[in-house]
Each structure stands twice: as C-alpha cells, then as structure tokens.
Design a protein around this motif. Structure first.
Motif, PDB file in Angstrom:
ATOM      1  N   ASP A 100       0.852  -1.190   0.000  1.00  0.00           N
ATOM      2  CA  ASP A 100       0.000   0.000   0.000  1.00  0.00           C
ATOM      3  C   ASP A 100       0.882   1.232   0.000  1.00  0.00           C
ATOM      4  N   ASP A 101       0.548   2.200  -0.829  1.00  0.00           N
ATOM      5  CA  ASP A 101       1.337   3.422  -0.968  1.00  0.00           C
ATOM      6  C   ASP A 101       0.800   4.507  -0.034  1.00  0.00           C
ATOM      7  N   GLU A 103       1.322   7.748  -0.144  1.00  0.00           N
ATOM      8  CA  GLU A 103       0.888   8.937  -0.891  1.00  0.00           C
ATOM      9  C   GLU A 103      -0.423   8.711  -1.639  1.00  0.00           C
ATOM     10  N   ASN A 104      -0.617   7.495  -2.118  1.00  0.00           N
ATOM     11  CA  ASN A 104      -1.823   7.168  -2.882  1.00  0.00           C
ATOM     12  C   ASN A 104      -2.355   5.828  -2.371  1.00  0.00           C
ATOM     13  N   PRO A 105      -2.926   5.834  -1.163  1.00  0.00           N
ATOM     14  CA  PRO A 105      -3.302   4.565  -0.522  1.00  0.00           C
ATOM     15  C   PRO A 105      -4.465   3.842  -1.201  1.00  0.00           C
ATOM     16  N   ARG A 106      -4.344   2.533  -1.233  1.00  0.00           N
ATOM     17  CA  ARG A 106      -5.403   1.677  -1.753  1.00  0.00           C
ATOM     18  C   ARG A 106      -6.233   1.137  -0.591  1.00  0.00           C
ATOM     19  N   LYS A 109      -5.765   4.760   4.847  1.00  0.00           N
ATOM     20  CA  LYS A 109      -5.545   6.196   4.690  1.00  0.00           C
ATOM     21  C   LYS A 109      -5.285   6.823   6.051  1.00  0.00           C
TER      22      LYS A 109
END
Length: 120
Positions: A100-101, A103-106, A109
C-alpha cells in the motif's frame, strides 16, 4: 467517541455470535478470520498477531475514521502503556506487506491528527 464505542460493540457482538469464521474481502485483499490467513491477489501475506488484529479491526470498520486511541484500545487493550508510535510502526509495516502506498493509498488512509481509515 460514541461512534467508536458502537463500532467496538458491533465487533464484539460479531465475535460473540459465532461469525468468527467469516471472510472479509475488499478488492484483491481477502482475510479468513478463523484461520488468520490474509491474501492479496491470491498471494499469502505473513502478518504478526498484532498486524492481523489491526487489519481485522480496520476491515470491520471500513470507511470509518478510527482514532489512534480507539485502535490502541481495541488492538492492544485498554491497559496498554507505551508509545503511541507503536501503532504508527505497525501501520507502516502493514502497508509495506500489503504493498500500500502512503501517498496514494489503496487500503489504509492516514487521517492527519486523528487516526486511520480503511478505504478499500
């Protein structure tokens, strides 16, 4: 605070009602609660007990913002004494294992100055 209490009560009732054998799934992420097995796109993800419990609590409360205190209470217990950074470190390793990123969470958050939310 009331919402967190209700979420905890609902989670406790689910466990008490024998739905512990449930499957929780969001997109490519699947959790078999009874066997404590987590997969992402069919690949098993090895989680520690705390990581599993944390992910389960986030999944069971998908879409809700959970405060850091509520997560510490529900996963570590009301009598937890220690660094609140423990939660942050567990979230960090959980994100890494789930790819999971930040900055750009999947999945997870960060809600700044409040806590975390599972967005799936």
């Amino acid at each position: 605070a009331i919402e967190e209490l209700l979420a905890r009560i609902r989670a406790a009732l689910r466990t008490k009602s024998g739905r512990d054998s449930q499957m929780l799934a969001v997109g490519p992420l699947a959790m078999e609660v009874e066997s404590r097995r987590v997969t992402v796109r069919g690949q098993e993800v090895e989680l520690t007990k705390k990581e599993f419990d944390l992910l389960r609590h986030l999944l069971e409360n998908k879409g809700r913002v959970l405060t850091r205190e509520a997560l510490l209470d529900s996963v570590w217990g009301f009598d937890f004494v220690g660094e609140t950074r423990t939660l942050d470190m567990h979230i960090k390793t959980l994100r890494a294992k789930l790819h999971d990123d930040v900055e750009n969470p999947r999945y997870i958050k960060t809600i700044r100055s409040v806590g975390y939310k599972f967005i799936g």
